[in-house]
Structures are given as C-alpha cells and as structure tokens.
Design a protein around this motif. Structure first.
Motif, PDB file in Angstrom:
ATOM      1  N   ILE A  86       0.861  -1.171   0.000  1.00 39.13           N
ATOM      2  CA  ILE A  86       0.000   0.000   0.000  1.00 39.13           C
ATOM      3  C   ILE A  86       0.906   1.232   0.000  1.00 39.13           C
ATOM      4  CG2 ILE A  86      -1.801   1.243   1.237  1.00 39.13           C
ATOM      5  CD1 ILE A  86      -2.550  -1.419   2.544  1.00 39.13           C
ATOM      6  N   PRO A  87       0.713   2.149  -0.943  1.00 36.48           N
ATOM      7  CA  PRO A  87       1.538   3.354  -0.962  1.00 36.48           C
ATOM      8  C   PRO A  87       1.340   4.178   0.312  1.00 36.48           C
ATOM      9  CG  PRO A  87       0.296   3.132  -2.997  1.00 36.48           C
ATOM     10  CD  PRO A  87      -0.211   2.095  -2.067  1.00 36.48           C
ATOM     11  N   ILE A  88       2.399   4.834   0.763  1.00 38.44           N
ATOM     12  CA  ILE A  88       2.342   5.606   2.005  1.00 38.44           C
ATOM     13  C   ILE A  88       1.332   6.737   1.896  1.00 38.44           C
ATOM     14  CG2 ILE A  88       4.224   7.184   1.435  1.00 38.44           C
ATOM     15  CD1 ILE A  88       3.731   5.595   4.852  1.00 38.44           C
ATOM     16  N   THR A  89       1.136   7.274   0.709  1.00 40.75           N
ATOM     17  CA  THR A  89       0.155   8.349   0.549  1.00 40.75           C
ATOM     18  C   THR A  89      -1.261   7.832   0.791  1.00 40.75           C
ATOM     19  OG1 THR A  89       0.131   7.886  -1.811  1.00 40.75           O
ATOM     20  CG2 THR A  89       1.563   9.666  -1.055  1.00 40.75           C
ATOM     21  N   GLU A  90      -1.544   6.604   0.355  1.00 40.80           N
ATOM     22  CA  GLU A  90      -2.864   6.017   0.578  1.00 40.80           C
ATOM     23  C   GLU A  90      -3.084   5.720   2.059  1.00 40.80           C
ATOM     24  OE1 GLU A  90      -6.632   4.614  -0.198  1.00 40.80           O
ATOM     25  OE2 GLU A  90      -5.277   5.683  -1.537  1.00 40.80           O
ATOM     26  N   ARG A  94      -6.062   7.547   4.333  1.00 42.69           N
ATOM     27  CA  ARG A  94      -7.106   6.806   5.044  1.00 42.69           C
ATOM     28  C   ARG A  94      -7.028   7.005   6.546  1.00 42.69           C
ATOM     29  NH1 ARG A  94      -9.426   1.739   2.107  1.00 42.69           N
ATOM     30  NH2 ARG A  94      -9.068   2.368  -0.023  1.00 42.69           N
ATOM     31  N   LEU A  95      -5.827   7.159   7.064  1.00 47.98           N
ATOM     32  CA  LEU A  95      -5.681   7.289   8.505  1.00 47.98           C
ATOM     33  C   LEU A  95      -5.937   8.698   9.014  1.00 47.98           C
ATOM     34  CD1 LEU A  95      -2.540   5.116   9.325  1.00 47.98           C
ATOM     35  CD2 LEU A  95      -4.914   4.600   9.830  1.00 47.98           C
ATOM     36  N   TYR A  96      -5.464   9.706   8.277  1.00 48.10           N
ATOM     37  CA  TYR A  96      -5.420  11.047   8.849  1.00 48.10           C
ATOM     38  C   TYR A  96      -6.324  12.075   8.209  1.00 48.10           C
ATOM     39  CZ  TYR A  96      -1.313   8.837  10.801  1.00 48.10           C
ATOM     40  OH  TYR A  96      -0.483   7.970  11.448  1.00 48.10           O
TER      41      TYR A  96
END
Length: 127
Positions: free
Chosen positions: A113-117, A121-123
């Motif tokens: 999963i790309p860090i941007t995704e 979703r988290l923040y």
C-alpha cells in the motif's frame, strides 16, 4: 557447531539445571518471606536475613520497571527509529508489489500500500 534453537544435549542439561535452580531460589524466597524471623532463628539457627520489607518491595519495583518499559520506553524507542514520512526509506522500490484491480466484492491481491494512501485513510477527514 551450528547455531540453532533445536534441543541438543548440553542445552537440555543447562535448561534442566536452570529449572531446578530457579525453583530452589523461589522456595528459599517463599520461606524467607512467609516464615517469621523468630522461627528461622530458633529452629534453623539463621540469625541474619534481610528485612521482610524487601520481600514485597523488590517484586513491586521489578513490576513497576517492567510496566514502565513496556508502556513508555519500548513504544518511544520504536517511534524514534521509525523514519519520517519524507525519508528516502519510505519510498517504494522496484521490488514493491503494485495493487492490481480485482472484481468488486472480491478478495484483493497481495500488494504494497503506498504511504500516501495509508496517510489519506488514517489522517484525512472524510467529508
């Protein structure tokens, strides 16, 4: 000799000796903690033992230290060694598995999963 966790002769002997030794130490600790000093002196002839205060204080201090480590120090160390979001180590490389579209409602394939995704979703708040 190869380093392996598999059991072999000397390791079994050392493990058994440590098992017996720890049980003996625990038995001595319980005798010291429970039996009154007068009985230890009169029947066993033991005249000096540390104060009974230490029978309670040392285990409590050890548990406090363990709890402090488990809930404060260990997570802090992990946060210190985690690279920043813009660190070069968080960028994907040629070995990363790209996400492949699947049928709706199906099980997604194994992929990175790309860090941007993840951050999205988290923040990010949903509107």
């Amino acid at each position: 000799m190869e380093h392996t966790p598999a059991p072999y002769g000397p390791r079994a002997v050392y493990g058994y000796a440590m098992y017996i030794g720890s049980n003996m130490l625990f038995l001595l600790y319980m005798i010291w903690a429970i039996i009154p000093d007068k009985m230890l002196h009169d029947y066993l002839g033991l005249t000096y033992w540390p104060s009974k205060y230490w029978a309670i204080a040392i285990p409590i201090w050890a548990l406090t230290a363990l709890t402090t480590f488990a809930f404060l120090i260990y997570p802090a160390i992990n946060m210190l060694i985690t690279p920043d979001i813009d660190d070069i180590r968080t960028i994907t490389d040629k070995y990363a598995l790209q996400n492949v579209e699947t049928t709706p409602g199906g099980i997604p394939t194994v992929s990175d999963i790309p860090i941007t995704e993840v951050c999205r979703r988290l923040y990010l708040r949903k509107k």
